[in-house]
Every structure is written in C-alpha cells, then in structure tokens.
Design an enzyme around this catalytic site. Sequence first.
Site, PDB file in Angstrom:
ATOM      1  N   GLY A 138       0.840  -1.202   0.000  1.00 40.02           N
ATOM      2  CA  GLY A 138       0.000   0.000   0.000  1.00 40.02           C
ATOM      3  C   GLY A 138       0.872   1.247   0.000  1.00 40.02           C
ATOM      4  N   HIS A 183       0.542  26.756 -20.894  1.00 37.85           N
ATOM      5  CA  HIS A 183       1.477  25.949 -21.675  1.00 37.85           C
ATOM      6  C   HIS A 183       2.894  26.486 -21.483  1.00 37.85           C
ATOM      7  CE1 HIS A 183       3.135  23.583 -24.929  1.00 37.85           C
ATOM      8  NE2 HIS A 183       3.746  24.684 -25.353  1.00 37.85           N
ATOM      9  N   VAL A 186       1.169  -3.214   6.882  1.00 34.58           N
ATOM     10  CA  VAL A 186      -0.093  -3.827   6.435  1.00 34.58           C
ATOM     11  C   VAL A 186      -1.312  -3.011   6.870  1.00 34.58           C
ATOM     12  CG1 VAL A 186       0.810  -6.187   6.320  1.00 34.58           C
ATOM     13  CG2 VAL A 186      -0.079  -5.324   8.499  1.00 34.58           C
ATOM     14  N   ARG A 224      -3.105   0.282   9.413  1.00 40.53           N
ATOM     15  CA  ARG A 224      -3.099   0.845  10.762  1.00 40.53           C
ATOM     16  C   ARG A 224      -4.413   0.496  11.446  1.00 40.53           C
ATOM     17  NH1 ARG A 224       0.810   4.536  11.674  1.00 40.53           N
ATOM     18  NH2 ARG A 224      -0.425   5.793  13.087  1.00 40.53           N
TER      19      ARG A 224
HETATM   20  C1  LIG Z   1       4.395   6.684   7.265  1.00 37.25           C
HETATM   21  C2  LIG Z   1       3.060   7.345   7.065  1.00 37.25           C
HETATM   22  C3  LIG Z   1       2.858   8.212   6.016  1.00 37.25           C
HETATM   23  C4  LIG Z   1       1.646   8.840   5.843  1.00 37.25           C
HETATM   24  N1  LIG Z   1       1.492   9.686   4.788  1.00 37.25           N
HETATM   25  C5  LIG Z   1       0.310  10.300   4.588  1.00 37.25           C
HETATM   26  C6  LIG Z   1       0.156  11.201   3.516  1.00 37.25           C
HETATM   27  O1  LIG Z   1       1.085  11.452   2.744  1.00 37.25           O
HETATM   28  N2  LIG Z   1      -1.038  11.818   3.369  1.00 37.25           N
HETATM   29  C7  LIG Z   1      -2.093  11.567   4.210  1.00 37.25           C
HETATM   30  O2  LIG Z   1      -3.171  12.148   4.019  1.00 37.25           O
HETATM   31  N3  LIG Z   1      -1.966  10.712   5.248  1.00 37.25           N
HETATM   32  C8  LIG Z   1      -0.790  10.076   5.459  1.00 37.25           C
HETATM   33  N4  LIG Z   1      -0.654   9.237   6.522  1.00 37.25           N
HETATM   34  C9  LIG Z   1      -1.822   9.009   7.389  1.00 37.25           C
HETATM   35  C10 LIG Z   1      -2.028  10.173   8.371  1.00 37.25           C
HETATM   36  O3  LIG Z   1      -0.858  10.361   9.124  1.00 37.25           O
HETATM   37  C11 LIG Z   1      -3.203   9.898   9.288  1.00 37.25           C
HETATM   38  O4  LIG Z   1      -4.344   9.591   8.516  1.00 37.25           O
HETATM   39  C12 LIG Z   1      -3.532  11.114  10.139  1.00 37.25           C
HETATM   40  O5  LIG Z   1      -2.436  11.466  10.944  1.00 37.25           O
HETATM   41  C13 LIG Z   1      -4.745  10.839  11.039  1.00 37.25           C
HETATM   42  O6  LIG Z   1      -5.008  11.962  11.793  1.00 37.25           O
HETATM   43  P1  LIG Z   1      -5.774  11.881  13.199  1.00 37.25           P
HETATM   44  O7  LIG Z   1      -5.870  13.273  13.686  1.00 37.25           O
HETATM   45  O8  LIG Z   1      -7.012  11.100  13.049  1.00 37.25           O
HETATM   46  O9  LIG Z   1      -4.825  11.013  14.158  1.00 37.25           O
HETATM   47  P2  LIG Z   1      -3.290  11.044  14.499  1.00 37.25           P
HETATM   48  O10 LIG Z   1      -2.528  11.863  13.553  1.00 37.25           O
HETATM   49  O11 LIG Z   1      -2.890   9.617  14.673  1.00 37.25           O
HETATM   50  O12 LIG Z   1      -3.227  11.809  15.889  1.00 37.25           O
HETATM   51  C14 LIG Z   1      -3.764  11.269  17.054  1.00 37.25           C
HETATM   52  C15 LIG Z   1      -3.140  11.983  18.245  1.00 37.25           C
HETATM   53  O13 LIG Z   1      -3.847  11.613  19.412  1.00 37.25           O
HETATM   54  C16 LIG Z   1      -2.927  11.441  20.486  1.00 37.25           C
HETATM   55  N5  LIG Z   1      -3.569  10.601  21.485  1.00 37.25           N
HETATM   56  C17 LIG Z   1      -3.984   9.312  21.363  1.00 37.25           C
HETATM   57  N6  LIG Z   1      -4.581   8.908  22.497  1.00 37.25           N
HETATM   58  C18 LIG Z   1      -4.545   9.957  23.353  1.00 37.25           C
HETATM   59  C19 LIG Z   1      -5.020  10.162  24.668  1.00 37.25           C
HETATM   60  N7  LIG Z   1      -5.672   9.211  25.345  1.00 37.25           N
HETATM   61  N8  LIG Z   1      -4.795  11.356  25.253  1.00 37.25           N
HETATM   62  C20 LIG Z   1      -4.135  12.357  24.591  1.00 37.25           C
HETATM   63  N9  LIG Z   1      -3.681  12.215  23.331  1.00 37.25           N
HETATM   64  C21 LIG Z   1      -3.903  11.039  22.718  1.00 37.25           C
HETATM   65  C22 LIG Z   1      -1.736  10.793  19.788  1.00 37.25           C
HETATM   66  O14 LIG Z   1      -0.564  10.926  20.576  1.00 37.25           O
HETATM   67  C23 LIG Z   1      -1.680  11.589  18.496  1.00 37.25           C
HETATM   68  O15 LIG Z   1      -0.904  12.745  18.661  1.00 37.25           O
HETATM   69  C24 LIG Z   1       0.579   8.596   6.736  1.00 37.25           C
HETATM   70  C25 LIG Z   1       0.756   7.731   7.822  1.00 37.25           C
HETATM   71  C26 LIG Z   1       1.990   7.109   7.984  1.00 37.25           C
HETATM   72  C27 LIG Z   1       2.177   6.192   9.158  1.00 37.25           C
END
Ligand SMILES: Cc1cc2nc3c(=O)[nH]c(=O)nc-3n(C[C@H](O)[C@H](O)[C@H](O)COP(=O)(O)OP(=O)(O)OC[C@H]3O[C@@H](n4cnc5c(N)ncnc54)[C@H](O)[C@@H]3O)c2cc1C
Length: 488
Positions: free
Chosen positions: A186, A449, A274, A276
Amino acid sequence: MNDDSRFDVVVIGSGPGGYVGAIRAAQLGLRTAIVEKDSTFGGTCLNVGCIPSKALLDSSHRFMEISQNAVNHGIVTEHVGLDLATMMGRKDKIVGTLCSGVGALLKANKVATFEGEGSVLSAGEVAVKQESGDTQVLTTDNIILATGSVPASLGDLAFDHELVVDSTDALCFETVPDKLIVVGGGAVGLELASVWSRLGAEVTVVELMDQLIPGCDSQVSRLLERVLSKQGIKILLESSVTQCDQNRDIATVTVECRKNGKIELIADKVLVAVGRRPFTLGLGLEDVGIATDPKSGFIPVDERFMTNVGRIYAIGDVITGPMLAHKAQAEGIAVAEIIAGKSGQVNYNTIPAIVYTEPEVAVVGKTQEQLEQENTEYKSGIFHFKHNGRALAAGSTEGFVKILADKNTDRVLGVHMIGPWVSDLIAEAVTVMEFGGSAEDIALTVHSHPTLSEVVMEAAMDSDNRSIHSVPKKGLIQETEDRIQETE
Ligand SMILES: Cc1cc2nc3c(=O)[nH]c(=O)nc-3n(C[C@H](O)[C@H](O)[C@H](O)COP(=O)(O)OP(=O)(O)OC[C@H]3O[C@@H](n4cnc5c(N)ncnc54)[C@H](O)[C@@H]3O)c2cc1C
C-alpha cells in the site's frame, strides 16, 4: 499550559483531525481545549507519517536524480556520497518546525493546551493524567475524540523494533539496510520501499493481493508495478509471509507465492506495513458506554460524528473511512461547525488519495472497475505524459491521466493519475468533481502551456475523442496497455 478547566469543547488528540477541529471550534467562538499525550503536537501525520516520509522521499529522490539521472542532463558528477545522519537531521528539523507551528497556531487561536493522557470520565468530564502522575479534570459541554491510529501488526511478525519494524522505525534507520523486506504494497509500504531502495537497499515488497495499492485503478497499479520493478524493487504479488525465523540480526522470511510457490528471503530489516488500526487504549470508552466495533476497533459515529453517547464525537483515523490526514482535517472542521450549530459536512466522494512514489499516483472518485460493477454507463479519456512538452523537458514522461465521466451527462465520476507531480494535479479534478463539473468543463478550460496540467485537459478532450496532441493508432486505452507492457 492552561489552568482553567471549564470549556465548551475538549479535543483529545492533536493530530490533523484534532488540532484542526480545535482551531475551527475556537474560531467559531467556543472555549476550546486540546489534550495531547505526546510531547509534541501534530499526531501521526506531522511526527511519524506524512511529513517525515515526504522529507525522506524528497531527499532520496534527489540522491537518485543526482547519482543516476543527472548525466542525462549533461551534468557530470564525480562521486555522489550519502550522509544519512544529515538527511535524517533535515527531516527531524522539518518535523520540529511544523509541530511547533501547530503549537503556535493553537496559542494564537486561544486554544488551551494540556499535556497528558486524556480519558473520558463522563459525557461532560475529561481527565488528563500528566507524566508526574497528577490528574486534572476538565469539564466541558462537548468532547471530540481524535486519538488516531497506530501501525497494525501481523500474526507471526511481532514488532521487536530492531529486526521486525513498523513505519515509525523505518523513518529513523541509522544505516541503510542491506536487504529490506516490506510486507504490504500500500501507500506507506511503497513510499518507504522507495526511500530505502533509492538509498541503496535491496528491497522486496510482499503483497497479499493481486495488485499494488489494492483498490486502485488496475492500469495505474500495473504501470506502477512495472516502473518500481525497473527501479530495482522486487515485487511479489499474491504472496504472504508464512514464517519468520530470526537469528541475531538476520531474518529468514518464508513467503508463499501463488506464482512461484514457497520461497525464502533473507533480510536485515522486515518492515510490516499492512495498515493501521484505530487507537482508543486508555480513553475509558467502556466506562462511559461508548462501543467500538469489535472487529475493526473503530468508534461508530452517526452523520454528525456523534458516538452512541450524546455530545461525545469522534473523527479522523479512529472512525471508518480512508486513513488520511486531509480526511481527518475535513472531519475536524465539520464537527466543530456542527457543535457550533452550523451545517458541517464532508463529501466522501471527493477525497483524493496519493502515493508519493516516482512516478506518483493520485486518484479521486470511482474506478473503472467500480463503475462496471455498478453498471454505470461511462466513457473514459486518457492522455500520456510522454506527449506533453513540460514532462519531456523535465525528463519525467512515465504515466498518464485517466478521466472517467458519465456517458449520458458527462459528469466526472473518477480521475486516476500516475506521473510527475500528480499529487498537485489531482486538485483540479477534485475541484471539478466537488462542483459537479463535466469532462467538457475541463477540456474547455484554458490550461497554461507548457505545464503538466495540460495532460489533464487532454485526457478530458480524449473522453470526447478530440485530444489534439496525440495521434493514437489503436486508441488511447490500447496505447496505455502497450505502454504498460513496454515498461519492463
Ligand atoms: C508513514 C506514514 C505516512 C503517511 N502519509 C500520509 C500522507 O502522505 N497523506 C495523508 O493524508 N496521510 C498520510 N498518513 C496518514 C495520516 O498520518 C493519518 O491519517 C492522520 O495522521 C490521522 O489523523 P488523526 O488526527 O485522526 O490522528 P493522528 O494523527 O494519529 O493523531 C492522534 C493523536 O492523538 C494522540 N492521542 C492518542 N490517544 C490519546 C489520549 N488518550 N490522550 C491524549 N492524546 C492522545 C496521539 O498521541 C496523536 O498525537 C501517513 C501515515 C503514515 C504512518
């Protein structure tokens, strides 16, 4: 950090969903707090996802360009060396800049910030457990759960973070692995496979399904497979890891391939990419009666992002839908607007997805395969980058843009791109689809262009058989097939 403990909205998690939601809520006049357990803001995306991976993709791309392709431009280099520590330092600096930028934005918008693990005590109370062991209770009218996701592990391949690693580990290797096995074809797997292959690792990608980026347009996927293979990445499709024996620093991985039977591979790093899984550990959801899906772990929400407990909402990777930063951000804005009494919403039909390989892949909307399954009558137009002046000038001619439009109304239903900078080109397709536009709208819009964007225009023209800059002998769909076959 803020002492006050009475809020209209408390957001748990400061990833793209959480911090964007918090800022929007504050902009709308709601007293807002955000709780983050890590020492930096920005979540997966900024710390260990989108940003560090793109920094390394960019650096490794330059390394490959200078060491392999500069000569085609008449640029002669004597010796190109790699200073991995500096490359990693550059990446860390970019991450640091963006994470502290989020902190500055929260402050400027008067969002109160609390460092510690947040948990839900009741529909109106969030506990913040600090590292010191102290707990502070925040009272609030609304709670937004934005706790994101963590890497999924695979049966026998338990992470030891040395030999069997996750994407976070693979963004920080101190040396280039000799042999890297990437389990999962992926976006994350292919991007990290590209980084380490460009820097000199011998990389094998093992993918269970019959194509890379499962669910992607099959022509895009097949061309990508061929180009990546040409770049030196070995790709095993319809293959699964059945065993992994570890002997000190070396893993012997047994792979069951549909085509080649059982094969053994040796590696000094095995990256499991694989997918998340949603992260809800420690949130105390059971205590307040919030159900998670027993199979997937996602928090179910209604169309207003509300969980089964009133005034507790969830957004981003912790709910269903594509695990993408821009999807999380869009949901963050929408939920803040809903809480403020406005009509927030997200159009899930126009969320683009991008893979930052070389060439890049960018898609939005329905695939040909989906339209056929749904019996939707459609027409398609294709244009190849090799017919585009700017792509030729840049020496990046691999790939094409495919536009799928409703046969009767001409409304754009899906756009599938592989090629240079398609990560930016897809924005035009998303905008047209968001406005309910037609292929003809794109075809009749004047594009500068020479630019790569002309490929999008010509693909739209081709859907009406009036592409100007190619002379297809057998039709562009067949030309695409031929081109995929040529790229061996
Ligand atoms: C290697 C990699 C590359 C990626 N590249 C891309 C890309 O190019 N483009 C794209 O759109 N997406 C990409 N993604 C996916 C993207 O990072 C996620 O979809 C996005 O970060 C999700 O955002 P979120 O706010 O839902 O959660 P997250 O970014 O996971 O943030 C969640 C936050 O909650 C905090 N947290 C969790 N539990 C608690 C708690 N109980 N109390 C306080 N804090 C807590 C965590 O510490 C974290 O800081 C990539 C992911 C990876 C792993």
